[in-house]
Design an enzyme around this catalytic site. Structure first.
Site, PDB file in Angstrom:
ATOM      1  N   TYR A 125      36.076  47.966  50.452  1.00 40.79           N
ATOM      2  CA  TYR A 125      36.487  47.748  51.833  1.00 40.79           C
ATOM      3  C   TYR A 125      36.016  48.843  52.777  1.00 40.79           C
ATOM      4  CZ  TYR A 125      39.641  43.756  51.799  1.00 40.79           C
ATOM      5  OH  TYR A 125      40.175  42.506  51.768  1.00 40.79           O
ATOM      6  N   LYS A 192      40.269  48.460  36.823  1.00 39.66           N
ATOM      7  CA  LYS A 192      39.351  47.824  35.865  1.00 39.66           C
ATOM      8  C   LYS A 192      38.518  48.970  35.263  1.00 39.66           C
ATOM      9  CE  LYS A 192      37.400  43.973  34.231  1.00 39.66           C
ATOM     10  NZ  LYS A 192      38.053  42.847  33.558  1.00 39.66           N
ATOM     11  N   ASP A 226      42.781  41.993  35.621  1.00 37.83           N
ATOM     12  CA  ASP A 226      42.812  40.566  35.234  1.00 37.83           C
ATOM     13  C   ASP A 226      44.066  40.261  34.427  1.00 37.83           C
ATOM     14  OD1 ASP A 226      41.540  42.322  33.529  1.00 37.83           O
ATOM     15  OD2 ASP A 226      40.019  40.929  32.841  1.00 37.83           O
ATOM     16  N   ASP A 250      44.517  43.981  47.983  1.00 36.80           N
ATOM     17  CA  ASP A 250      44.414  42.857  48.911  1.00 36.80           C
ATOM     18  C   ASP A 250      44.721  41.549  48.180  1.00 36.80           C
ATOM     19  OD1 ASP A 250      43.741  41.464  51.220  1.00 36.80           O
ATOM     20  OD2 ASP A 250      41.654  41.240  50.598  1.00 36.80           O
TER      21      ASP A 250
END
Ligand code: NAD
Length: 364
Positions: A125, A192, A226, A250
């Protein structure tokens, strides 16, 4: 208690309606508060030629606290989002989005009480992007190849994902301090790190370091993003405060808003070292503008967060309880609370706020 001076930004689209509802509810609590009104957005652009006049940032800098209705981002005109500009200008690095179940709000889940703490300034972002086909994009692709960092197809666009020790430390610390101040039991860091070792891996290692400082007071764990999505859907009660880099924050904050009934009841706060700006998660829904139709609850619950931030705990509690009672009774609520959206017993934005104000008056 001292007087609070707060910048009030009505916004555009449905913004003026929902922000007026929130303002009236805050005023009904009887706290000593003065709103300074300034505006930004598409309508301000038409009137003044500026999407974000200097008066807005000056007022925010002076008052340190602001509440804002949603603002439309004009499409395809080269304007950047006012919302993003304000977060950047005041370094509002922490986005806090509580997701809580309320009786009377339709949802597949019950008893959810999660708080998302999203980093607001870094990650994909950050806005560092290279457009496909441009000379600088070609140069970057060559550089990356020359550095032995990998080969990228020449017809690629590229977004850069910066994650710093500084940015991670302050957001994770914020999450722990929030947990302490709000008597929470656990912080979960989401990442991640198994794939993006130098960005998410850094986020995780800094988070673990910060967690050690709080080990005797707040539990800490981490989850791969995930897996986190699956676990949130299967057993959301397992989580408490969740801290994430910008992009995962987000996405997961919308997932969590979905667990508790959607955008109509999703409040938010953007908080920096000394300045805080409170706003609903939803946008300006232009098609509903001026219809006195939409749900003011997300904006009113954002005002609850503001009162809590201003240490007006009693007023915050009173406003939240009054709102929860109106939800639970299910009478003076807007169309989106109803099973059938054409239900003629639904009330307007203003009338729902009136019902909340009536409850507040009984509590005072
Ligand atoms: P949106 O949230 O404005 O609206 C999407 C849909 O959600 C609406 O059509 C409506 O059905 C529903 N909805 C939203 N708020 C509601 C409410 N209070 N009560 C009942 N239903 C509600 O999203 P969008 O259409 O993607 O965005 C419209 C504009 O808002 C865009 O210009 C976008 O950039 C801007 N935006 C601003 C903010 C902000 O100010 N922080 C946030 C998101 C989007």
């Amino acid at each position: 208690m001292a007087q609070h001076n707060v910048t009030f930004i009505p916004g555009d689209g449905i913004g003026p309606e929902v922000s007026a509802a929130a303002r009236r509810c805050v005023e009904a609590t009887g706290i000593d508060i003065v709103f300074e009104e300034v505006n930004a957005g598409a309508e301000t652009l038409e009137k003044t030629g500026r999407l974000l006049p200097d008066s807005v940032s000056e007022s925010i800098k002076k008052n340190k606290t602001a509440i804002k209705g949603p603002i439309t981002t004009p499409v395809g005109s080269g304007f950047r989002s006012v919302n993003v500009a304000l977060r950047k200008a005041h370094d509002l690095y922490a986005c806090v989005r509580p997701c809580k179940s309320y009786e009377g709000v339709r949802s597949r889940y019950e008893n959810i009480d999660l708080v998302i703490v999203r980093e607001n300034t870094e990650d994909l972002y950050a806005g560092i992007e290279f457009e496909v086909g441009r000379p600088e994009t070609g140069k970057l692709i060559e550089q990356i190849k020359a550095l032995g960092a990998g080969s990228i197809r020449s017809d690629s666009g590229i977004s850069i994902k910066p994650i710093s020790i500084y940015g991670t430390r302050r957001i994770v610390k914020f999450a722990f301090e929030y947990a302490l101040a709000h008597k929470r039991r656990k912080v979960t860091a989401v990442h991640k790190a198994n794939i993006m070792k130098y960005t998410d891996g850094l986020f995780l290692s800094v988070a673990r370091e910060v967690a050690k400082e709080y080990a005797s007071r707040i539990e800490f764990e981490d989850r791969i993003v995930d897996n986190m999505c699956m676990q949130l859907v299967q057993r959301p009660e397992a989580f408490d405060v969740i801290v994430l880099p910008n992009l995962y924050g987000d996405i997961i904050s919308d997932l969590c808003a979905g667990l508790v009934g959607g955008l109509g009841v999703a409040p938010g706060a953007n908080i920096g070292e000394t300045i805080a700006l409170f706003e609903a998660t939803h946008g300006s829904a232009p098609k509903y503008k001026g219809l006195n139709k939409v749900n003011p609850a997300a904006m009113i619950l954002s005002a609850v967060l503001m009162l809590d931030y201003l240490k007006e705990k009693k007023a915050a509690q009173m406003l939240e309880q009054a709102t929860a009672e109106v939800f639970k009774e299910g009478k003076a609520v807007t169309y989106d609370f109803k099973e059938n959206r054409d239900d003629t017993s639904a009330v307007g934005t203003k009338e729902m706020a009136d019902a909340i104000i009536a409850k507040i008056k009984k509590k005072r």
